[in-house]
Design an enzyme around this catalytic site. Structure first.
Site, PDB file in Angstrom:
ATOM      1  N   GLU A  45     -34.158  34.214 -11.594  1.00  0.00           N
ATOM      2  CA  GLU A  45     -35.567  34.562 -12.305  1.00  0.00           C
ATOM      3  C   GLU A  45     -35.884  35.677 -11.629  1.00  0.00           C
ATOM      4  O   GLU A  45     -36.419  36.696 -12.330  1.00  0.00           O
ATOM      5  CB  GLU A  45     -36.675  33.372 -12.453  1.00  0.00           C
ATOM      6  N   ALA A  63       6.396  14.634  -1.462  1.00  0.00           N
ATOM      7  CA  ALA A  63       7.184  15.093  -0.421  1.00  0.00           C
ATOM      8  C   ALA A  63       8.289  14.286  -0.729  1.00  0.00           C
ATOM      9  O   ALA A  63       8.459  13.220  -1.650  1.00  0.00           O
ATOM     10  CB  ALA A  63       6.859  14.898   1.005  1.00  0.00           C
ATOM     11  N   ARG A  90     -10.349  26.432  -2.204  1.00  0.00           N
ATOM     12  CA  ARG A  90     -10.762  26.472  -1.066  1.00  0.00           C
ATOM     13  C   ARG A  90     -11.800  27.230  -0.919  1.00  0.00           C
ATOM     14  O   ARG A  90     -12.748  27.285  -0.030  1.00  0.00           O
ATOM     15  CB  ARG A  90      -9.601  26.646   0.051  1.00  0.00           C
ATOM     16  N   THR A  99      -1.053  14.292   7.846  1.00  0.00           N
ATOM     17  CA  THR A  99      -0.595  15.412   7.083  1.00  0.00           C
ATOM     18  C   THR A  99      -0.795  16.823   8.275  1.00  0.00           C
ATOM     19  O   THR A  99       0.199  17.908   8.009  1.00  0.00           O
ATOM     20  CB  THR A  99      -1.549  15.671   5.749  1.00  0.00           C
TER      21      THR A  99
END
Length: 485
Positions: free
Chosen positions: A57, A167, A189, A201
């Protein structure tokens, strides 16, 4: 300005489009756009660029100057009525003589929560609320989730074959999807405040978890730090005052040992966040990397502990002291959480506690990149707010190939949780599917779509990150985990 649009909906759509300019930079504040219209023409417009900079604003009023008098202000979120990093926007609107304010949404921040609109009405300004609410709520779903629940919006991101395998049986997964899908994942990301990965992982893939979106052809990287430089500056989630992170932890725990080590964001030099040693030339902030490792399985010599971005390790009391010390020496922050059941029947880091701690740090958007056990555990805990799955035109098959969600899953079809498919988009040869869990029960009147309806967990205050109060006790640890991720 020559831009003209007929009707409130059109002007609000322009304000929503302007607000996109703050994506990936405004956090921990919301993305907000504002358009000032007088006699059917734009006389000023603006958006909130970053925390600490003028609100939308105020930017629009500065562009309009004296033409703001008598104008209508279309703004995507209720104007603030409190003193924060900047003065109240309501005061600026009243001083400029704005005659009407059209707001897409009320602001659930407890410092606002209707107070801004009430002050405008009390001063004789005509107020309309709800125009463009769905688009504005979708745009600020992370902020709304944070303000309502005291935790980040949690997005589960995964790449899989068309039959849902992440996988092959031998563990190979690079690359299931093509360049376009991977580039889009880097965009996610770049928009997130934090990116999480499980220990399994991290050990298997050694991910960097940095945002590396491809730069346009011919573009040159600017502002990049020298390779190996530790990222510095205000935390990536936007706090302007690093001094408030000294002494007692900002999330209020009376036990400083739960979160120890050097601050992950480094020195108070804001210029340090304007670059990256990454060859992609990405010059925006990097997200906080969160390694979820309950038992100290990941050593400090992997990419997660390099100098490209700050890192936090969420662990439990079961992690060996040698692992904790090694993480700290590598420059990581260590958050010791209690244990809780995980989605595969084992135990691990209490993800609700982790989410609450990140919320108290001002993290609005948490991107969970895997693996299947971490995804399943966020899902089983009811903490997954959005799924972004990239599906490749491959069929891997076989019982030995891991699927998207590890564990027992729903025991019956009736117990399976429904999803609302928001979009299906082709990215090169792959598909990008975005879906939201469907919460049971009726939707409360006026509740925006895509925002969880679960009330805050006990002990999780609905407070902005810069007002987190002290006194939230650290939950006592339970028995050692059976397996850590």
């Amino acid at each position: 300005m020559a831009v003209t649009v007929d009707g409130d909906a059109g002007w609000m759509a322009r304000a929503v489009a302007l607000a996109e300019g703050g994506r990936g930079a405004a956090s921990p504040n919301p993305m907000v756009g504002a358009v000032l219209v007088l006699d059917g023409r734009v006389v000023g417009e603006g958006f909130h660029r970053a925390a600490g900079e003028p609100h939308a604003e105020v930017a629009a009023l500065a562009a309009a100057g004296p033409l703001a008098a008598g104008a209508t202000c279309y703004v995507t979120l209720e104007p603030c009525a409190h003193h924060g990093r900047t003065p109240p926007c309501v005061d600026a609107l009243l001083q400029a003589g704005v005659a009407r304010v059209v707001a897409a949404l009320t602001d659930p921040d407890r410092r606002v929560d209707g107070a801004g609109l009430a002050r405008l009405r009390a001063a004789g300004v005509t107020v309309t609320v709800g125009v463009g609410a769905e688009a504005a709520a979708e745009q600020n779903a992370a902020y709304l989730t944070h303000r309502r629940l005291g935790r980040p919006r949690v997005t589960l991101k995964a790449a899989a074959s068309l039959d849902g395998k992440v996988a092959a049986p031998d563990g190979s997964s690079q690359w299931i999807t093509g360049p376009a899908a991977r580039a889009d994942a880097h965009r996610l990301r770049a928009e997130a405040d934090a990116v999480a990965v499980g220990a399994g992982t991290a050990r298997a893939d050694d991910p960097r978890l940095t945002a590396r979106p491809p730069r346009p052809t011919g573009a040159r990287p600017t502002g990049a730090r020298p390779t190996g430089a530790r990222p510095t500056g205000a935390p990536p989630w936007g706090s302007p005052d690093p001094s408030r992170f000294t002494g007692a932890p900002p999330w209020g725990s009376p036990d400083p040992s739960r979160f120890t080590g050097a601050p992950p964001w480094g020195s108070p030099d804001p210029s340090g966040l304007r670059g990256s040693p990454d060859p992609s030339g990405h010059v925006g902030r990097q997200p906080l990397r969160v390694l979820v490792d309950a038992a100290g399985r990941v050593g400090p010599h992997c990419h997660l502990f390099d100098a490209a971005a700050p890192t936090m390790v969420a662990t439990t009391a079961a992690a060996p002291a040698t692992a904790v010390d090694a993480w700290k020496r590598a420059g990581a922050e260590v958050l010791v959480c209690p244990e809780a059941p995980w989605g595969d029947g084992g135990r691990g880091v209490d993800l609700a506690e982790l989410a609450a701690a990140l919320g108290r740090l001002g993290v609005l958007e948490l991107l969970v990149e895997g693996g299947p056990r971490l995804h399943a555990s966020f899902w089983a805990a009811g903490l997954a707010d959005r799924l972004v799955w990239y599906l490749a035109p491959l069929v891997i098959g076989g019982d030995g190939a891991p699927g998207l969600l590890r564990g027992g899953g729903a025991p019956t079809l009736a117990a399976a949780r429904a999803l609302r498919i928001a979009s299906v988009e082709r990215l090169g040869a792959d598909l990008r599917v975005v879906a939201y869990p469907v919460s049971p029960g009726p939707v409360p009147p006026g509740h925006p779509p895509g925002v969880p309806r679960t009330p805050p967990a006990p002990g999780v205050p609905r407070t902005p990150p810069d007002e987190a109060a002290a006194g939230h006790p650290a939950p006592a640890p339970t028995s050692p985990p059976q397996e850590g991720s």
